[in-house]
Design a protein around this motif. Structure first.
Motif, short mmCIF file in Angstrom:
data_model
loop_
_atom_site.label_atom_id
_atom_site.label_comp_id
_atom_site.label_asym_id
_atom_site.label_seq_id
_atom_site.Cartn_x
_atom_site.Cartn_y
_atom_site.Cartn_z
N LEU A 13 0.95 -36.39 30.40
CA LEU A 13 0.91 -37.36 29.30
C LEU A 13 2.21 -37.38 28.52
O LEU A 13 2.67 -38.45 28.10
N ALA A 14 2.83 -36.22 28.33
CA ALA A 14 4.13 -36.17 27.65
C ALA A 14 5.19 -36.88 28.50
O ALA A 14 6.02 -37.62 27.97
N LEU A 19 8.50 -41.69 29.71
CA LEU A 19 8.73 -42.77 30.66
C LEU A 19 8.55 -44.13 29.99
O LEU A 19 9.38 -45.04 30.16
N LEU A 20 7.49 -44.28 29.21
CA LEU A 20 7.26 -45.53 28.48
C LEU A 20 8.36 -45.81 27.46
O LEU A 20 8.79 -46.94 27.30
N TYR A 46 2.85 -58.01 24.57
CA TYR A 46 3.48 -56.89 25.28
C TYR A 46 4.08 -55.88 24.29
O TYR A 46 3.98 -54.66 24.51
N HIS A 47 4.68 -56.35 23.21
CA HIS A 47 5.21 -55.45 22.18
C HIS A 47 4.08 -54.60 21.59
O HIS A 47 4.21 -53.38 21.48
N THR A 48 2.99 -55.25 21.23
CA THR A 48 1.86 -54.53 20.64
C THR A 48 1.31 -53.50 21.62
O THR A 48 1.04 -52.35 21.24
N GLY A 49 1.15 -53.88 22.87
CA GLY A 49 0.61 -52.96 23.87
C GLY A 49 1.51 -51.76 24.12
O GLY A 49 1.03 -50.62 24.19
N MET A 50 2.81 -51.99 24.23
CA MET A 50 3.75 -50.89 24.48
C MET A 50 3.75 -49.91 23.32
O MET A 50 3.66 -48.69 23.51
N PHE A 52 1.44 -49.54 21.04
CA PHE A 52 0.12 -48.91 20.95
C PHE A 52 0.10 -47.65 21.81
O PHE A 52 -0.31 -46.58 21.35
N LEU A 53 0.57 -47.76 23.05
CA LEU A 53 0.60 -46.60 23.94
C LEU A 53 1.56 -45.53 23.45
O LEU A 53 1.25 -44.33 23.50
N LEU A 54 2.73 -45.95 22.95
CA LEU A 54 3.70 -44.98 22.44
C LEU A 54 3.16 -44.24 21.21
O LEU A 54 3.53 -43.09 20.97
N SER A 55 2.29 -44.86 20.45
CA SER A 55 1.69 -44.21 19.29
C SER A 55 0.46 -43.39 19.68
O SER A 55 0.23 -42.31 19.12
N LEU A 56 -0.31 -43.87 20.61
CA LEU A 56 -1.56 -43.20 21.00
C LEU A 56 -1.34 -41.92 21.78
O LEU A 56 -1.98 -40.90 21.51
N LEU A 57 -0.46 -41.94 22.76
CA LEU A 57 -0.30 -40.80 23.66
C LEU A 57 -0.02 -39.47 22.95
O LEU A 57 -0.62 -38.46 23.32
N PRO A 58 0.86 -39.42 21.95
CA PRO A 58 1.07 -38.12 21.29
C PRO A 58 -0.19 -37.54 20.65
O PRO A 58 -0.35 -36.32 20.60
N PHE A 59 -1.09 -38.37 20.20
CA PHE A 59 -2.34 -37.87 19.62
C PHE A 59 -3.24 -37.25 20.68
O PHE A 59 -4.04 -36.37 20.39
N VAL A 60 -3.11 -37.71 21.91
CA VAL A 60 -3.95 -37.20 22.98
C VAL A 60 -3.39 -35.90 23.56
O VAL A 60 -4.12 -34.98 23.85
N TYR A 61 -2.05 -35.81 23.73
CA TYR A 61 -1.51 -34.63 24.39
C TYR A 61 -0.99 -33.56 23.44
O TYR A 61 -0.74 -32.44 23.85
N SER A 62 -0.82 -33.85 22.16
CA SER A 62 -0.29 -32.86 21.23
C SER A 62 -1.41 -32.29 20.38
O SER A 62 -2.21 -33.04 19.82
#
Length: 134
Positions: A13-14, A19-20, A46-50, A52-62
């Protein structure tokens, strides 16, 4: 050093987050890049989706919520800087609405990320993650 399943997931996930972020930088600074599916205001989607993922992922893996929030805010700053840099990229233009779409994605990612963390803590899943990579 051995890597157990949860640490492996953290690493994946990190890596996906990095990569994103790299993909976002490349797409933002490449001249003449257009969205694969065009419809009115598709780039905002596309801006919102990108972001969103860049903000969400750290909450999941950290495991550290402060670090996750910091990485989300770093993503926001990167988005603003990239948008400003588009002044100097041929066939690209600065758009305040793109920055707003980035901010919306970050906000949604923060909200969903916090809710996912609460769920993972409630199920005891997040305790399995032994350390934070970032």
């Amino acid at each position: 050093m051995t890597v157990n399943g949860s640490n492996r997931l953290q690493m994946i996930l990190a890596f996906l987050w990095m990569l994103l972020l790299g993909l976002d930088i490349w797409l933002s600074l490449s001249p003449g890049v257009t969205p694969p599916y065009k419809f009115e205001q598709s780039d905002k989607f596309y801006h919102t989706g990108m972001y969103f993922l860049l903000s969400l992922l750290p909450f999941v893996y950290s495991i550290n919520i402060t670090k996750a929030t910091f990485l989300s805010l770093i993503s926001l700053m990167v988005g603003i800087i990239l948008e400003c840099m588009q002044f100097f990229v041929p066939f690209r233009e600065f758009s305040i609405m793109d920055i707003c779409a980035n901010e919306l994605g970050i906000l949604l990612g923060l909200i969903v990320g916090v809710r996912i963390r609460r769920y993972l803590f409630g199920k005891g899943i997040i305790y399995v993650l032994s350390s934070s990579l970032f």
